[in-house]
Motif scaffolding. Structure first.
Motif, short mmCIF file in Angstrom:
data_model
loop_
_atom_site.label_atom_id
_atom_site.label_comp_id
_atom_site.label_asym_id
_atom_site.label_seq_id
_atom_site.Cartn_x
_atom_site.Cartn_y
_atom_site.Cartn_z
N ARG A 1 3.59 15.05 1.68
CA ARG A 1 3.24 14.31 2.88
C ARG A 1 4.21 13.14 3.06
NH1 ARG A 1 0.69 18.40 3.13
NH2 ARG A 1 -1.56 18.60 3.47
N GLU A 2 4.18 12.57 4.24
CA GLU A 2 5.06 11.45 4.55
C GLU A 2 4.28 10.40 5.31
OE1 GLU A 2 9.32 10.57 6.84
OE2 GLU A 2 8.33 12.52 7.02
N VAL A 3 4.62 9.14 5.07
CA VAL A 3 4.01 8.05 5.82
C VAL A 3 5.13 7.21 6.43
CG1 VAL A 3 3.84 6.63 3.72
CG2 VAL A 3 2.42 6.09 5.71
N ILE A 4 4.97 6.87 7.69
CA ILE A 4 5.97 6.12 8.43
C ILE A 4 5.36 4.79 8.87
CG2 ILE A 4 7.39 6.07 10.53
CD1 ILE A 4 7.51 9.11 10.39
N SER A 5 6.13 3.71 8.73
CA SER A 5 5.66 2.39 9.14
C SER A 5 6.48 1.89 10.33
CB SER A 5 5.79 1.39 7.99
OG SER A 5 5.05 1.82 6.87
N GLU A 6 5.80 1.28 11.29
CA GLU A 6 6.48 0.71 12.45
C GLU A 6 5.81 -0.62 12.79
OE1 GLU A 6 7.46 1.89 17.09
OE2 GLU A 6 7.26 3.48 15.59
N TYR A 7 6.56 -1.71 12.61
CA TYR A 7 6.01 -3.05 12.79
C TYR A 7 6.60 -3.68 14.06
CZ TYR A 7 5.06 -2.27 7.80
OH TYR A 7 4.65 -1.74 6.60
N ARG A 8 5.73 -4.05 14.99
CA ARG A 8 6.18 -4.63 16.26
C ARG A 8 5.58 -6.00 16.53
NH1 ARG A 8 4.53 0.76 19.71
NH2 ARG A 8 6.01 2.24 18.82
N LEU B 1 1.65 9.68 -4.46
CA LEU B 1 0.58 10.58 -4.04
C LEU B 1 0.98 11.35 -2.79
CD1 LEU B 1 -2.34 11.60 -4.43
CD2 LEU B 1 -3.08 9.69 -2.99
N PHE B 2 1.58 10.66 -1.83
CA PHE B 2 2.05 11.33 -0.63
C PHE B 2 3.13 12.36 -0.99
CE2 PHE B 2 -0.24 8.23 1.74
CZ PHE B 2 -0.34 8.71 3.04
N ARG B 3 4.04 11.98 -1.87
CA ARG B 3 5.12 12.89 -2.26
C ARG B 3 4.56 14.12 -2.97
NH1 ARG B 3 8.29 14.07 -6.58
NH2 ARG B 3 7.11 12.63 -7.88
N PHE B 4 3.60 13.91 -3.84
CA PHE B 4 2.99 15.01 -4.58
C PHE B 4 2.34 16.01 -3.62
CE2 PHE B 4 -0.97 16.75 -6.31
CZ PHE B 4 -0.47 17.52 -7.35
N VAL C 1 0.84 -1.20 0.00
CA VAL C 1 0.00 0.00 0.00
C VAL C 1 0.87 1.25 0.00
CG1 VAL C 1 -1.66 1.36 1.32
CG2 VAL C 1 -1.97 -1.11 1.10
N VAL C 2 1.89 1.27 0.86
CA VAL C 2 2.78 2.43 0.93
C VAL C 2 3.48 2.64 -0.41
CG1 VAL C 2 4.90 3.33 1.97
CG2 VAL C 2 3.14 2.29 3.41
N SER C 3 3.88 1.55 -1.06
CA SER C 3 4.55 1.66 -2.36
C SER C 3 3.61 2.27 -3.40
CB SER C 3 5.01 0.28 -2.82
OG SER C 3 5.61 0.35 -4.09
#
Length: 232
Positions: free
Chosen positions: A101-108, A95-98, A88-90
Motif C-alpha cells: 500500500r501507499e500513503v500520500i501526504s499533501e499539506y496546504r 506496515l503500508f509497504r508490507f 504517523v506516516v513514518s
C-alpha cells in the motif's frame, strides 16, 4: 443493574471483536512457526507477531486514555499537525509497504499550529490511517490532507473503500462516533478506532466528521488555529 461499557450491546460486541482479531492472528502465526523450517520465514513471521502485538497494545492504551480523559493528564498546547502526520506516516510506513500500500501526504495549510494535545492528535491520525489502509491499493493510495478552513485547520485521511451507509453517515454527522460502530459493507474498518478518535477529538474541542465520495470516504478532524509560537 450492571452498567453496559459503552451504553449499548452492539458497541461492546464491536470492541470484543476488534480486540479478539489480533489475538487470533498472533495465535495462528505462533502455531505456524512450530511447523516452519526456513529461518527467513520464521524471522518474518516473528516480526509480524511483534508488529501485530504492538498495534493491539496501542489500541488498548488508547482505550485507557479514553477512560482517563477527565483526569487532567492531557494538556492542550500549540502543536504542528504536519509534524504529527509525518510521525504517523513514518511509524506506519513498514506496515503500508508490507501490505503493498501507499500513503500520500499533501499539506496546504497557511497557519502552521493548532491547539491540541500531541499524543491524542497522533492517535487520531494513526487510527484514521489504519482505517484507510484497508481500502487503499497500488492505484488508489491512502491520502492525508491538511487544509485551512473558515475557523481552523482540517486534517483529513481519504480512502477508496465502499461507501459508508447513509444511516451511519447521518449518525456520525449528528453525534460523532459516540459508540463503536460496525459496518458490514466495510468489514476491515475499525469501528473501535473511530470511536477512540471521536472521543479524543471531542476532548480537544475539535470537530470530527466524514465526507462520502463516490469511491470512498474521507474522515477528518477540524481544530482551532494557535497563534502562539511552538518550540516542539
Amino acid at each position: 443493574m450492571e452498567r453496559e461499557v459503552f451504553g449499548v450491546d452492539s458497541g461492546t460486541i464491536t470492541v470484543a471483536h476488534e480486540l479478539k482479531a489480533p489475538l487470533s492472528l498472533m495465535r495462528q502465526l505462533a502455531l505456524s512457526i512450530e511447523l516452519e523450517q526456513d529461518k527467513e520465514k520464521i524471522s518474518y513471521t516473528a516480526d509480524r507477531i511483534v508488529a501485530t502485538s504492538e498495534r493491539a497494545l496501542k489500541q488498548v492504551n488508547d482505550l485507557v486514555k479514553v477512560a482517563r480523559l477527565s483526569d487532567g493528564l492531557f494538556e492542550m498546547e500549540p502543536v504542528n499537525p504536519r509534524r504529527i502526520c509525518d510521525e504517523v506516516v513514518s511509524e506506519l510506513w513498514e506496515l503500508f509497504r508490507f501490505n503493498r500500500r501507499e500513503v500520500i501526504s499533501e499539506y496546504r495549510n497557511r497557519e502552521k499550529l493548532v491547539v491540541a494535545n500531541h499524543d491524542l492528535l497522533y492517535s487520531v491520525i494513526y487510527n484514521f490511517c489504519l482505517n484507510a489502509m484497508n481500502y487503499s491499493g497500488e492505484e488508489t493510495p491512502s491520502e492525508i490532507f491538511i487544509n485551512n478552513t473558515k475557523n481552523g485547520i482540517r486534517i483529513s485521511v481519504r480512502d477508496y473503500g465502499p461507501c459508508i451507509p447513509t444511516s451511519i453517515w447521518r449518525e456520525i454527522r449528528q453525534y460523532g462516533a459516540s459508540r463503536p460502530l460496525s459496518t458490514a459493507m466495510r468489514p476491515g474498518s475499525s469501528g473501535l478506532g473511530l470511536y477512540i478518535a471521536s472521543r479524543f477529538i471531542e476532548f480537544m474541542n475539535g470537530r470530527f466528521g466524514l465526507i462520502r465520495h463516490r469511491d470512498g470516504t474521507s474522515f477528518f478532524v477540524d481544530l482551532p488555529i494557535s497563534k502562539q509560537l511552538s518550540f516542539i
